[in-house]
Design a protein around this motif. Structure first.
Motif, PDB file in Angstrom:
ATOM      1  N   GLY A   5      29.523  33.770  35.170  1.00  0.00           N
ATOM      2  CA  GLY A   5      30.804  33.564  35.825  1.00  0.00           C
ATOM      3  C   GLY A   5      31.541  32.367  35.268  1.00  0.00           C
ATOM      4  O   GLY A   5      32.745  32.409  35.046  1.00  0.00           O
ATOM      5  N   ASP A   6      30.804  31.311  35.009  1.00  0.00           N
ATOM      6  CA  ASP A   6      31.423  30.124  34.435  1.00  0.00           C
ATOM      7  C   ASP A   6      32.044  30.439  33.090  1.00  0.00           C
ATOM      8  O   ASP A   6      33.153  30.016  32.786  1.00  0.00           O
ATOM      9  N   THR A   7      31.329  31.197  32.280  1.00  0.00           N
ATOM     10  CA  THR A   7      31.833  31.534  30.950  1.00  0.00           C
ATOM     11  C   THR A   7      33.094  32.382  31.056  1.00  0.00           C
ATOM     12  O   THR A   7      34.076  32.149  30.345  1.00  0.00           O
ATOM     13  N   TRP A   8      33.060  33.340  31.975  1.00  0.00           N
ATOM     14  CA  TRP A   8      34.214  34.213  32.162  1.00  0.00           C
ATOM     15  C   TRP A   8      35.436  33.396  32.587  1.00  0.00           C
ATOM     16  O   TRP A   8      36.527  33.588  32.068  1.00  0.00           O
ATOM     17  N   ASP A   9      35.235  32.491  33.547  1.00  0.00           N
ATOM     18  CA  ASP A   9      36.345  31.650  33.979  1.00  0.00           C
ATOM     19  C   ASP A   9      36.904  30.838  32.816  1.00  0.00           C
ATOM     20  O   ASP A   9      38.113  30.680  32.679  1.00  0.00           O
ATOM     21  N   ARG A  10      36.008  30.342  31.986  1.00  0.00           N
ATOM     22  CA  ARG A  10      36.428  29.522  30.851  1.00  0.00           C
ATOM     23  C   ARG A  10      37.211  30.385  29.850  1.00  0.00           C
ATOM     24  O   ARG A  10      38.237  29.972  29.337  1.00  0.00           O
ATOM     25  N   GLU A  11      36.696  31.576  29.565  1.00  0.00           N
ATOM     26  CA  GLU A  11      37.370  32.464  28.617  1.00  0.00           C
ATOM     27  C   GLU A  11      38.752  32.852  29.124  1.00  0.00           C
ATOM     28  O   GLU A  11      39.731  32.878  28.378  1.00  0.00           O
ATOM     29  N   ARG A  12      38.818  33.166  30.420  1.00  0.00           N
ATOM     30  CA  ARG A  12      40.093  33.574  31.002  1.00  0.00           C
ATOM     31  C   ARG A  12      41.090  32.414  30.978  1.00  0.00           C
ATOM     32  O   ARG A  12      42.255  32.597  30.684  1.00  0.00           O
ATOM     33  N   ALA A  13      40.601  31.218  31.307  1.00  0.00           N
ATOM     34  CA  ALA A  13      41.473  30.044  31.294  1.00  0.00           C
ATOM     35  C   ALA A  13      41.964  29.758  29.881  1.00  0.00           C
ATOM     36  O   ALA A  13      43.133  29.408  29.669  1.00  0.00           O
ATOM     37  N   THR A  51      38.673  46.929  25.607  1.00  0.00           N
ATOM     38  CA  THR A  51      37.678  47.980  25.784  1.00  0.00           C
ATOM     39  C   THR A  51      37.009  47.740  27.125  1.00  0.00           C
ATOM     40  O   THR A  51      36.388  46.710  27.319  1.00  0.00           O
ATOM     41  N   PRO A  52      37.171  48.665  28.074  1.00  0.00           N
ATOM     42  CA  PRO A  52      36.583  48.439  29.403  1.00  0.00           C
ATOM     43  C   PRO A  52      35.091  48.190  29.307  1.00  0.00           C
ATOM     44  O   PRO A  52      34.404  48.782  28.464  1.00  0.00           O
ATOM     45  N   THR A  53      34.628  47.300  30.174  1.00  0.00           N
ATOM     46  CA  THR A  53      33.197  46.987  30.150  1.00  0.00           C
ATOM     47  C   THR A  53      32.363  48.232  30.431  1.00  0.00           C
ATOM     48  O   THR A  53      31.252  48.361  29.943  1.00  0.00           O
ATOM     49  N   SER A  54      32.949  49.177  31.185  1.00  0.00           N
ATOM     50  CA  SER A  54      32.213  50.410  31.476  1.00  0.00           C
ATOM     51  C   SER A  54      32.045  51.275  30.236  1.00  0.00           C
ATOM     52  O   SER A  54      31.236  52.190  30.208  1.00  0.00           O
ATOM     53  N   LEU A  55      32.851  50.997  29.199  1.00  0.00           N
ATOM     54  CA  LEU A  55      32.738  51.759  27.955  1.00  0.00           C
ATOM     55  C   LEU A  55      32.083  50.933  26.859  1.00  0.00           C
ATOM     56  O   LEU A  55      32.204  51.228  25.676  1.00  0.00           O
ATOM     57  N   GLY A  56      31.432  49.857  27.249  1.00  0.00           N
ATOM     58  CA  GLY A  56      30.686  49.074  26.284  1.00  0.00           C
ATOM     59  C   GLY A  56      31.410  47.858  25.755  1.00  0.00           C
ATOM     60  O   GLY A  56      30.920  47.178  24.861  1.00  0.00           O
ATOM     61  N   GLY A  57      32.612  47.575  26.307  1.00  0.00           N
ATOM     62  CA  GLY A  57      33.337  46.393  25.872  1.00  0.00           C
ATOM     63  C   GLY A  57      32.634  45.128  26.326  1.00  0.00           C
ATOM     64  O   GLY A  57      32.047  45.091  27.401  1.00  0.00           O
ATOM     65  N   ASP A  58      32.677  44.114  25.508  1.00  0.00           N
ATOM     66  CA  ASP A  58      32.027  42.859  25.846  1.00  0.00           C
ATOM     67  C   ASP A  58      32.959  42.035  26.731  1.00  0.00           C
ATOM     68  O   ASP A  58      34.043  41.660  26.299  1.00  0.00           O
ATOM     69  N   PRO A  59      32.562  41.757  27.978  1.00  0.00           N
ATOM     70  CA  PRO A  59      33.455  41.052  28.896  1.00  0.00           C
ATOM     71  C   PRO A  59      33.715  39.606  28.493  1.00  0.00           C
ATOM     72  O   PRO A  59      34.642  38.979  28.995  1.00  0.00           O
ATOM     73  N   LEU A  60      32.895  39.065  27.629  1.00  0.00           N
ATOM     74  CA  LEU A  60      33.011  37.643  27.322  1.00  0.00           C
ATOM     75  C   LEU A  60      33.503  37.374  25.904  1.00  0.00           C
ATOM     76  O   LEU A  60      33.558  36.234  25.473  1.00  0.00           O
ATOM     77  N   TYR A  70      48.903  41.270  36.228  1.00  0.00           N
ATOM     78  CA  TYR A  70      47.888  41.668  37.194  1.00  0.00           C
ATOM     79  C   TYR A  70      48.141  43.103  37.654  1.00  0.00           C
ATOM     80  O   TYR A  70      47.223  43.903  37.776  1.00  0.00           O
ATOM     81  N   GLY A  71      49.403  43.435  37.875  1.00  0.00           N
ATOM     82  CA  GLY A  71      49.742  44.781  38.334  1.00  0.00           C
ATOM     83  C   GLY A  71      49.411  45.844  37.294  1.00  0.00           C
ATOM     84  O   GLY A  71      48.880  46.905  37.626  1.00  0.00           O
ATOM     85  N   CYS A  72      49.730  45.570  36.022  1.00  0.00           N
ATOM     86  CA  CYS A  72      49.429  46.531  34.957  1.00  0.00           C
ATOM     87  C   CYS A  72      47.926  46.684  34.802  1.00  0.00           C
ATOM     88  O   CYS A  72      47.416  47.793  34.635  1.00  0.00           O
ATOM     89  N   ASN A  73      47.234  45.588  34.845  1.00  0.00           N
ATOM     90  CA  ASN A  73      45.792  45.595  34.700  1.00  0.00           C
ATOM     91  C   ASN A  73      45.154  46.412  35.817  1.00  0.00           C
ATOM     92  O   ASN A  73      44.277  47.243  35.578  1.00  0.00           O
ATOM     93  N   SER A  74      45.649  46.213  37.039  1.00  0.00           N
ATOM     94  CA  SER A  74      45.085  46.930  38.180  1.00  0.00           C
ATOM     95  C   SER A  74      45.340  48.427  38.071  1.00  0.00           C
ATOM     96  O   SER A  74      44.466  49.243  38.347  1.00  0.00           O
ATOM     97  N   SER A  75      46.559  48.789  37.665  1.00  0.00           N
ATOM     98  CA  SER A  75      46.886  50.207  37.620  1.00  0.00           C
ATOM     99  C   SER A  75      46.172  50.892  36.465  1.00  0.00           C
ATOM    100  O   SER A  75      45.887  52.082  36.506  1.00  0.00           O
ATOM    101  N   ARG A  76      45.893  50.137  35.413  1.00  0.00           N
ATOM    102  CA  ARG A  76      45.176  50.707  34.284  1.00  0.00           C
ATOM    103  C   ARG A  76      43.728  50.947  34.670  1.00  0.00           C
ATOM    104  O   ARG A  76      43.116  51.918  34.252  1.00  0.00           O
ATOM    105  N   GLY A  77      43.209  50.052  35.486  1.00  0.00           N
ATOM    106  CA  GLY A  77      41.862  50.216  35.988  1.00  0.00           C
ATOM    107  C   GLY A  77      40.810  50.016  34.924  1.00  0.00           C
ATOM    108  O   GLY A  77      41.086  49.536  33.834  1.00  0.00           O
ATOM    109  N   ASN A  78      39.643  50.440  35.253  1.00  0.00           N
ATOM    110  CA  ASN A  78      38.505  50.184  34.392  1.00  0.00           C
ATOM    111  C   ASN A  78      37.951  51.472  33.789  1.00  0.00           C
ATOM    112  O   ASN A  78      36.876  51.515  33.234  1.00  0.00           O
ATOM    113  N   THR A  79      38.725  52.548  33.917  1.00  0.00           N
ATOM    114  CA  THR A  79      38.257  53.824  33.411  1.00  0.00           C
ATOM    115  C   THR A  79      39.355  54.450  32.547  1.00  0.00           C
ATOM    116  O   THR A  79      40.504  54.025  32.585  1.00  0.00           O
TER     117      THR A  79
END
Ligand SMILES: [Zn+2]
Length: 90
Positions: A5-13, A51-60, A70-79
């Motif tokens: 989680g820390d890494t993700w927060d850092r990457e996102r920031a 690449t969605p994490t559900s399809l093998g994308g690396d989240p980090l 945020y709205g586009c990301n949400s509507s695109r979803g993870n699939t």
């Protein structure tokens, strides 16, 4: 896993800092991101996985992250679009 989680927060920031500095638009709709928008509002910044994490994308991996509304990301979803049609009736 707190370390992840820390890494993700850092990457996102880091992505936000970079994108805001160069005023990178949303990669989904190509419209500018509202850097002053409140978090979790449709025009605000979010880090989207190309690449969605559900399809093998690396989240980090930085290369797998792009700035999006945020709205586009949400509507695109993870699939894949259309794979799981939203069955909720509004
Ligand atoms: Zn957008």
């Amino acid at each position: 896993m707190p370390a992840k989680g820390d890494t993700w927060d850092r990457e996102r920031a880091a992505l936000r800092t970079t994108a805001q500095r160069s005023n990178t638009p949303c990669w989904i709709c190509r419209q500018p991101i509202d850097w002053n928008a409140a978090p979790r509002t449709p025009r605000s910044f979010s880090a989207d996985h190309v690449t969605p994490t559900s399809l093998g994308g690396d989240p980090l991996r930085r290369a797998n992250l792009k700035p999006a509304h945020y709205g586009c990301n949400s509507s695109r979803g993870n699939t894949t679009r259309g794979q799981f049609p939203n069955s909720r009736k509004w």
